[in-house]
Design a protein around this motif. Sequence first.
Motif, PDB file in Angstrom:
ATOM      1  N   ILE A  86       1.029   4.132  -2.846  1.00 44.23           N
ATOM      2  CA  ILE A  86       0.770   5.516  -2.789  1.00 44.23           C
ATOM      3  C   ILE A  86       1.833   6.350  -2.731  1.00 44.23           C
ATOM      4  O   ILE A  86       1.764   7.394  -3.473  1.00 44.23           O
ATOM      5  CB  ILE A  86       0.275   5.526  -1.039  1.00 44.23           C
ATOM      6  CG1 ILE A  86      -1.017   4.989  -1.035  1.00 44.23           C
ATOM      7  CG2 ILE A  86      -0.006   7.100  -0.591  1.00 44.23           C
ATOM      8  CD1 ILE A  86      -2.155   5.382  -1.812  1.00 44.23           C
ATOM      9  N   LEU A 113      -6.768  -1.025  -6.142  1.00 44.74           N
ATOM     10  CA  LEU A 113      -5.756  -0.789  -5.194  1.00 44.74           C
ATOM     11  C   LEU A 113      -6.183  -1.695  -4.108  1.00 44.74           C
ATOM     12  O   LEU A 113      -5.094  -2.575  -3.775  1.00 44.74           O
ATOM     13  CB  LEU A 113      -5.841   0.450  -4.519  1.00 44.74           C
ATOM     14  CG  LEU A 113      -4.894   0.701  -3.183  1.00 44.74           C
ATOM     15  CD1 LEU A 113      -3.522   0.959  -3.821  1.00 44.74           C
ATOM     16  CD2 LEU A 113      -5.213   2.171  -2.797  1.00 44.74           C
ATOM     17  N   ARG A 144       2.102   7.286  -6.411  1.00 46.54           N
ATOM     18  CA  ARG A 144       0.909   7.848  -7.097  1.00 46.54           C
ATOM     19  C   ARG A 144       0.075   7.006  -7.871  1.00 46.54           C
ATOM     20  O   ARG A 144      -0.277   7.282  -8.988  1.00 46.54           O
ATOM     21  CB  ARG A 144       1.273   9.173  -7.729  1.00 46.54           C
ATOM     22  CG  ARG A 144       1.769  10.335  -6.722  1.00 46.54           C
ATOM     23  CD  ARG A 144       2.152  11.544  -7.187  1.00 46.54           C
ATOM     24  NE  ARG A 144       2.271  12.578  -6.625  1.00 46.54           N
ATOM     25  CZ  ARG A 144       3.315  12.945  -5.961  1.00 46.54           C
ATOM     26  NH1 ARG A 144       4.431  12.144  -6.118  1.00 46.54           N
ATOM     27  NH2 ARG A 144       3.480  13.991  -5.183  1.00 46.54           N
ATOM     28  N   TRP A 145      -0.226   5.996  -7.433  1.00 50.91           N
ATOM     29  CA  TRP A 145      -1.106   4.772  -8.148  1.00 50.91           C
ATOM     30  C   TRP A 145      -2.244   5.375  -8.567  1.00 50.91           C
ATOM     31  O   TRP A 145      -2.966   5.871  -8.037  1.00 50.91           O
ATOM     32  CB  TRP A 145      -1.254   3.621  -7.418  1.00 50.91           C
ATOM     33  CG  TRP A 145      -2.170   2.457  -7.896  1.00 50.91           C
ATOM     34  CD1 TRP A 145      -3.341   2.326  -7.731  1.00 50.91           C
ATOM     35  CD2 TRP A 145      -1.706   1.632  -8.713  1.00 50.91           C
ATOM     36  NE1 TRP A 145      -3.933   1.064  -8.592  1.00 50.91           N
ATOM     37  CE2 TRP A 145      -2.696   0.697  -9.126  1.00 50.91           C
ATOM     38  CE3 TRP A 145      -0.347   1.392  -9.536  1.00 50.91           C
ATOM     39  CZ2 TRP A 145      -2.596  -0.318 -10.178  1.00 50.91           C
ATOM     40  CZ3 TRP A 145      -0.467   0.182 -10.292  1.00 50.91           C
ATOM     41  CH2 TRP A 145      -1.477  -0.403 -10.517  1.00 50.91           C
ATOM     42  N   SER A 146      -2.909   5.440  -9.820  1.00 48.28           N
ATOM     43  CA  SER A 146      -3.947   6.332 -10.254  1.00 48.28           C
ATOM     44  C   SER A 146      -5.331   5.342 -10.399  1.00 48.28           C
ATOM     45  O   SER A 146      -6.365   5.868 -10.491  1.00 48.28           O
ATOM     46  CB  SER A 146      -3.492   6.896 -11.632  1.00 48.28           C
ATOM     47  OG  SER A 146      -3.371   5.747 -12.635  1.00 48.28           O
ATOM     48  N   ASN A 147      -5.101   3.900 -10.388  1.00 47.39           N
ATOM     49  CA  ASN A 147      -6.185   3.056 -10.448  1.00 47.39           C
ATOM     50  C   ASN A 147      -6.822   2.933  -8.889  1.00 47.39           C
ATOM     51  O   ASN A 147      -6.324   1.735  -8.552  1.00 47.39           O
ATOM     52  CB  ASN A 147      -5.956   2.023 -11.474  1.00 47.39           C
ATOM     53  CG  ASN A 147      -7.095   1.059 -11.536  1.00 47.39           C
ATOM     54  OD1 ASN A 147      -8.169   1.465 -11.187  1.00 47.39           O
ATOM     55  ND2 ASN A 147      -6.704   0.351 -12.670  1.00 47.39           N
ATOM     56  N   ASP A 148      -7.509   3.548  -8.581  1.00 47.11           N
ATOM     57  CA  ASP A 148      -7.964   3.273  -6.953  1.00 47.11           C
ATOM     58  C   ASP A 148      -8.784   1.909  -6.877  1.00 47.11           C
ATOM     59  O   ASP A 148      -8.982   1.366  -5.875  1.00 47.11           O
ATOM     60  CB  ASP A 148      -8.728   4.569  -6.446  1.00 47.11           C
ATOM     61  CG  ASP A 148      -7.674   5.712  -6.364  1.00 47.11           C
ATOM     62  OD1 ASP A 148      -6.451   5.328  -6.088  1.00 47.11           O
ATOM     63  OD2 ASP A 148      -8.306   6.684  -6.130  1.00 47.11           O
ATOM     64  N   PHE A 172       0.670  -1.274   0.017  1.00 48.74           N
ATOM     65  CA  PHE A 172       0.100   0.126  -0.062  1.00 48.74           C
ATOM     66  C   PHE A 172       0.989   1.233  -0.020  1.00 48.74           C
ATOM     67  O   PHE A 172       0.637   2.119  -0.733  1.00 48.74           O
ATOM     68  CB  PHE A 172      -0.895  -0.051   1.396  1.00 48.74           C
ATOM     69  CG  PHE A 172      -1.834   1.255   1.218  1.00 48.74           C
ATOM     70  CD1 PHE A 172      -3.028   1.265   0.519  1.00 48.74           C
ATOM     71  CD2 PHE A 172      -1.594   2.198   1.961  1.00 48.74           C
ATOM     72  CE1 PHE A 172      -3.696   2.452   0.527  1.00 48.74           C
ATOM     73  CE2 PHE A 172      -2.419   3.105   2.314  1.00 48.74           C
ATOM     74  CZ  PHE A 172      -3.557   3.590   1.455  1.00 48.74           C
TER      75      PHE A 172
END
Length: 114
Positions: A33, A43, A36-40, A29
């Motif tokens: 974060i 996640l 800046r992982w864009s596909n929530d 996690f």
Amino acid sequence: MNIRRAIPGLALSISGSAVWALCMASSAFAELILRRWSNDANLGVIVLVFALGGMLAFVPALTLARILASGGPFSQRFAAAFVALTIATIAATSLVFYLQFRAYYAQWHDDLFS
């Protein structure tokens, strides 16, 4: 060392697996974060894959570490635990990822080995 003596008890297996799963999930996690992982939407699935991998890896890793470094000094036991946890966690996480990958893509394929 006797393999039966190397297998951890039930309480250690459950608590250690839970703690190691939490460590692996929080590590995944935090990395996602920080990057800046864009596909929530995915996640949670990724964190769950790492948590399951950590949970499945703890008991075999601890057993292997106890077999490899039984009766040795602390540094040898620590190194054996570190290497065993690393290898077992990578293997278990890969297995969980493979099973999830196979289950997802199975909907477009025939039966296994057909």
